[in-house]
Design an enzyme around this catalytic site. Structure first.
Site, PDB file in Angstrom:
ATOM      1  CG  HIS A   1      -1.610  -1.140   1.637  1.00 28.92           C
ATOM      2  ND1 HIS A   1      -2.987  -1.208   1.545  1.00 28.92           N
ATOM      3  CD2 HIS A   1      -1.220  -2.345   2.140  1.00 28.92           C
ATOM      4  CE1 HIS A   1      -3.406  -2.389   1.962  1.00 28.92           C
ATOM      5  NE2 HIS A   1      -2.346  -3.089   2.330  1.00 28.92           N
ATOM      6  CE1 TYR A   2      -2.184   6.192  -2.003  1.00 29.54           C
ATOM      7  CE2 TYR A   2      -0.774   6.063  -3.933  1.00 29.54           C
ATOM      8  CZ  TYR A   2      -1.979   6.416  -3.339  1.00 29.54           C
ATOM      9  OH  TYR A   2      -2.978   6.982  -4.088  1.00 29.54           O
ATOM     10  CB  THR A   3       0.615   6.252   4.215  1.00 28.58           C
ATOM     11  OG1 THR A   3       1.454   7.221   3.569  1.00 28.58           O
ATOM     12  CG2 THR A   3       1.477   5.196   4.902  1.00 28.58           C
TER      13      THR A   3
ATOM     14  CD  GLU B   1      -0.998   1.361   4.581  1.00 27.15           C
ATOM     15  OE1 GLU B   1      -0.559   2.233   3.791  1.00 27.15           O
ATOM     16  OE2 GLU B   1      -2.191   1.029   4.662  1.00 27.15           O
TER      17      GLU B   1
ATOM     18  CG  HIS C   1      -4.929  -1.709  -1.144  1.00 26.71           C
ATOM     19  ND1 HIS C   1      -5.254  -0.609  -0.380  1.00 26.71           N
ATOM     20  CD2 HIS C   1      -5.890  -2.638  -0.865  1.00 26.71           C
ATOM     21  CE1 HIS C   1      -6.334  -0.862   0.321  1.00 26.71           C
ATOM     22  NE2 HIS C   1      -6.751  -2.081   0.045  1.00 26.71           N
TER      23      HIS C   1
ATOM     24  CG  ASP D   1      -3.140   1.853  -1.978  1.00 25.73           C
ATOM     25  OD1 ASP D   1      -4.307   1.642  -2.347  1.00 25.73           O
ATOM     26  OD2 ASP D   1      -2.666   1.359  -0.937  1.00 25.73           O
TER      27      ASP D   1
END
Length: 254
Positions: free
Chosen positions: A34-36, A99, A141, A151
């Protein structure tokens, strides 16, 4: 749980209360990246550890390369939400969630720093060493929740990870080329495309009609495997890249 020893030796521990037992799965067999999507890494770390957020991940990787573990790998973190891959619907039970600090498309999406990606690779290689995670089950994700999530996005360096032994990737064909399948098309070529996406793991109904769902899944596929152009159009480059990914899978996985 007041604390635990990190599964990854280089990780700091900051415990999140947002976790539970894995359901029907003895050990993880996927990694979800994921990215945050928040303005700061500190804010993202705090949110993933806040009881009211009801979200968490196993790991957070900051832009300076620092790794924070919030949930033990043996437990089920709450990171994937409604999702699907290769018949599995409880992706949280199947996976380890990572993340990666990046503001995302909403707050100024940018490239991932080299030291951050080096830490992600080191972390993933350690996880793969502990669990039998096949390359094609190291996923975005957006792969498991297409349309709902984008993401870690088209700037994430999947090829670099694959070169380091993390994930599945083939050099994408140059963007473009005819024929092009697009929304509104139908017939055997669309059915074949949908079947190939399904065979790789994406959740798609095989109807022979290029509908909105198909365009969304094509975009998700491009974002991971052909990021130079993410447009939801199944040009020759997209279809060729998908075909070669399937050909590269071990026979037992196809």
């Amino acid at each position: 749980m007041s604390g635990f020893s990190p599964d990854h030796s280089k990780a700091e521990v900051r415990v999140s209360p947002n976790f539970g037992p894995r359901v029907g799965v003895a050990r993880p067999d996927m990694i979800i990246v994921h990215y945050t999507g928040m303005k700061t890494g500190e804010g993202a770390e705090a949110w993933l550890c806040a009881p009211e957020s009801q979200v968490s991940s196993h790991y957070l990787v900051h832009e300076d390369g620092r790794i924070v573990q919030m949930v033990r790998e043996s437990d089920r973190a709450w990171h994937a939400g409604k999702s699907f891959w290769a018949g599995a619907t409880d992706i949280n039970s199947h996976s380890i969630g990572i993340e990666i600090v990046n503001p995302g498309h909403e707050f100024g999406y940018r490239s991932f720093p080299a030291r951050q990606i080096a830490s992600v690779i080191d972390l993933c290689r350690g996880i793969i060493g502990r669990y039998p995670i096949p390359p094609r089950r190291v996923l975005a994700h957006s792969d498991v929740a297409p349309g709902r999530k984008v993401d870690p996005g088209e700037r994430f360096p999947w090829r670099q990870l694959a070169d380091a032994g993390v994930g599945h990737f083939v050099a994408p064909a140059r963007a473009g080329g005819k024929p092009v399948l697009a929304e509104g098309d139908s017939g055997s070529s669309v059915e074949k495309l949908q079947s190939m996406l399904s065979l790789y793991g994406y959740g798609i109904e095989i109807t022979g009609s290029f509908d909105q769902q198909t365009a969304t899944l094509v975009s998700a596929f491009q974002r991971h495997f052909r990021p130079r152009r993410v447009d939801g159009l199944a040009d020759r480059s997209t279809v060729d890249t998908l075909s070669r990914l399937l050909e590269a899978l071990p026979a037992t996985q196809t």
